[in-house]
Enzyme design. Structure first.
Site: not given
Length: 288
Positions: A69, A138, A180, A184
């Site tokens: 990615d 992202n 992504a 987290s």
């Protein structure tokens, strides 16, 4: 359909052992291939190279990206202006964007070159500080510029104050980025079919502070108030940090250009979630 194929590969891949065998497979479907990068001095080289972004993107109809990615994210920045579709070939780890595996590369290329594919458009998020702009596929991340130290900032949506917080920073994530860094940090996984942003404080010093989702059409402003240093930092897609003095404002908007991703018709985002994130082990045998 696709007359000339552009190829981008992860820089750490060994060209002769990891790239060339896959180029030979691509060559079965398209005889004209242009590789992005400096020409490599290898025996019996039959490939054309270009390290000029403008020349490369003008000459090709489709860009194949061999890597993970991260390679796709870099390609998006380099080639977004050309509006050419990108197909990701997974040679990395997680691979939400590079969804074609090497195991079935030939079969899926056969489908794609027969016109059996879908094109998905992904929005990008852009940050503007004065005359300077950065963008990401992202996310945009704003942080204090110092490890484990808080900054103070306020957030405005549609020119109305949302809140003022002390936190390590703030993530503005696209739906693409929801799997992504946003993931987290406790953000929700969002279908890429939704054109929205997740707003996620990073380690907020406030128990009631929670992520929320807004339309990507809504203008957002982050006012940097103070922090442990004279400057905060901002980055896009985990790339180079850029310093921004406290007292400045950062405007967040949707970038006009969109990234075109090619998928096989069999592509299923939530199947990718099951595979990559270990959801519901054993459900694949019952998938429809």
């Amino acid at each position: 359909m696709f007359q000339k194929i552009g190829v981008v590969f992860k820089e750490t891949l060994d060209f002769e052992s990891q790239v060339v065998p896959n180029l030979e497979i691509v060559h079965e479907f398209c005889s004209e291939i242009l590789i992005f990068g400096e020409e490599l001095k290898i025996p019996k080289n039959k490939w054309d190279f270009s390290n000029n972004v403008d020349v490369f993107i003008q000459q090709v109809d489709l860009v194949l990206v061999f890597g993970g990615d991260g390679t796709i994210l870099k390609a998006a920045k380099d080639f977004i202006i050309g509006n050419k579709p990108i197909l990701g070939i997974n040679m990395g780890n997680v691979g939400f964007l590079t969804d074609v595996s090497l195991d079935n590369l030939s079969k899926l290329l056969q489908e794609i070159f027969s016109g059996d594919f879908v094109i998905e458009e992904r929005s990008l998020v852009q940050a503007t500080i004065g005359d300077f702009e950065i963008f990401g596929l992202n996310e945009i991340v704003i942080h204090s510029g110092s490890y484990a130290q808080l900054m103070q900032y306020s957030l405005e949506l549609d020119e109305k104050t949302v809140y003022e917080l002390r936190a390590d920073g703030l993530i503005i994530s696209t739906s693409t980025g929801s799997t992504a860094y946003s993931l987290s940090a406790g953000g929700s996984i969002i279908s890429p079919k939704l054109d929205v942003w997740s707003i996620i404080p990073i380690l907020s010093h406030n128990l009631s502070s929670r992520p929320f989702v807004i339309s990507s059409e809504q203008p957002l402003t982050v006012n940097l108030i103070n922090g442990p240093k004279n400057e905060a930092s901002i980055s896009a897609d985990g790339q180079k940090d850029i310093s921004v003095p406290f007292g400045k404002s950062i405007t967040i908007n949707k970038k006009k250009d969109k990234l075109k991703l090619i998928h096989p018709k069999s592509y299923n985002f939530f199947e990718a979630c099951r595979e990559k994130l270990g959801w519901s082990i054993g459900t694949d045998k019952n998938k429809k």
